[in-house]
Design an enzyme around this catalytic site. Structure first.
Site, PDB file in Angstrom:
ATOM      1  N   LYS A   1       0.887  -1.174   0.000  1.00  0.00           N
ATOM      2  CA  LYS A   1       0.000   0.000   0.000  1.00  0.00           C
ATOM      3  C   LYS A   1       0.917   1.213   0.000  1.00  0.00           C
ATOM      4  O   LYS A   1       1.200   1.820   1.038  1.00  0.00           O
ATOM      5  CB  LYS A   1      -0.942  -0.017   1.204  1.00  0.00           C
ATOM      6  CG  LYS A   1      -2.098   0.976   1.066  1.00  0.00           C
ATOM      7  CD  LYS A   1      -3.158   0.727   2.114  1.00  0.00           C
ATOM      8  CE  LYS A   1      -4.293   1.738   2.004  1.00  0.00           C
ATOM      9  NZ  LYS A   1      -5.077   1.601   0.764  1.00  0.00           N
ATOM     10  N   ALA A   2       1.404   1.523  -1.183  1.00  0.00           N
ATOM     11  CA  ALA A   2       2.443   2.531  -1.360  1.00  0.00           C
ATOM     12  C   ALA A   2       1.891   3.744  -2.094  1.00  0.00           C
ATOM     13  O   ALA A   2       1.059   3.619  -2.997  1.00  0.00           O
ATOM     14  CB  ALA A   2       3.614   1.934  -2.142  1.00  0.00           C
TER      15      ALA A   2
END
Length: 288
Positions: free
Chosen positions: A157-158
């Site tokens: 989850k960048a």
């Protein structure tokens, strides 16, 4: 509602609570220039964050995928989130934890010598798609595609993964839509810009295999709910031409919760009994 940089309250940064307006970083922060940042979106219901520990563990996983280590343990992050909720007097709130490579000795693509920082904020946030939870959201179809796992750490989850999501959502909103559905690099149905997607046909549920995008925590929760109800779930590749044959559709995500979809491009869906059952069941589950 005041702008997000101009509110009363407290934000947890690097081990202590600071005044909301003082929660700042330097302009040469590496994460701002090179997207070396990971985050989590979580919701608290009745003072308890749903699946809190899974989110904290995923934050650590995402950081590892971007080749940095968060200088706080999962237990310390868990305690900090509770501290933030209590400091702001929230029981029902959205919680945002974010970790990033900060400003330091390096200011180029490489940043191994720069410190890693962590902040946690919380605010009261209603339905992500407004009244779409009742009548069904309207979705555009994005021209951007989710990239191959060979090109980017797609299961983290960048921050960088959301650039094309922002572009897609802006274009959708300009057309009067709530969001956009995206295909993946192979042309299969993937997800919305910040939510996973489910379809119903003949009483069975079909959802894209998350082999190149985030397998959301809410997505996993909803699949368990469906199987507990003895509903058959197919996790598979879905072709664009299949959209015409689906009867119902909904989105899942921490912000989206379970939101019915009424339209995707030229395809229409009913807000049917199964969609409503799962949406209502999820509302009950998160408050248990």
């Amino acid at each position: 509602m005041a702008a997000y940089d101009n509110r009363d309250g407290k934000i947890w940064m690097d081990g202590k609570l600071v005044e909301w307006r003082d929660a700042n970083v330097h302009i040469l922060t590496h994460g701002l220039h090179y997207a070396s940042s990971v985050f989590e979106g979580e919701r608290a219901y009745n003072g308890k964050i749903f699946e809190s520990r899974k989110h904290s563990e995923r934050l650590h996983f995402s950081a590892g995928q971007l080749d940095f280590e968060i200088p706080f343990t999962v237990d310390e992050i868990e305690a900090a989130k509770i501290e933030v909720l209590q400091a702001n007097g929230f029981t029902d709130a959205y919680v945002r934890a974010v970790a990033w490579r900060a400003s330091g000795e390096d200011m180029g693509v490489a940043a191994a010598r720069n410190p890693v920082r962590l902040a946690i904020a919380a605010w009261e946030w209603g339905a992500y798609y407004g009244d779409a939870k009742m009548k069904g959201a309207k979705l555009d179809i994005s021209k951007w595609k989710r990239p191959s796992p060979e090109t980017i750490p797609s299961h983290a989850k960048a921050a960088g993964l959301y650039m094309i999501c922002t572009l897609s959502k802006h274009e959708a909103e300009a057309k009067g839509c709530s969001d956009a559905m995206m295909f993946d690099y192979r042309g299969y149905v993937a997800e919305a810009t910040g939510a996973n997607i489910f379809f119903v046909k003949d009483g069975e549920v079909h959802t894209p295999d998350p082999d190149c995008f985030l397998n959301g925590i809410t997505r996993q929760t909803v699949i368990r709910m469906l199987r507990d109800r003895q509903v058959k779930v197919h996790e598979r590749h879905i072709m664009p031409e299949e959209l015409e044959g689906f009867e119902q559709c909904w989105l899942t995500g921490t912000a989206a919760e379970v939101t019915p979809v009424g339209q995707i491009g030229d395809y229409n869906f009913e807000v049917g009994a199964l969609t409503r059952d799962i949406a209502e069941g999820y509302e009950v589950l998160v408050r248990e």
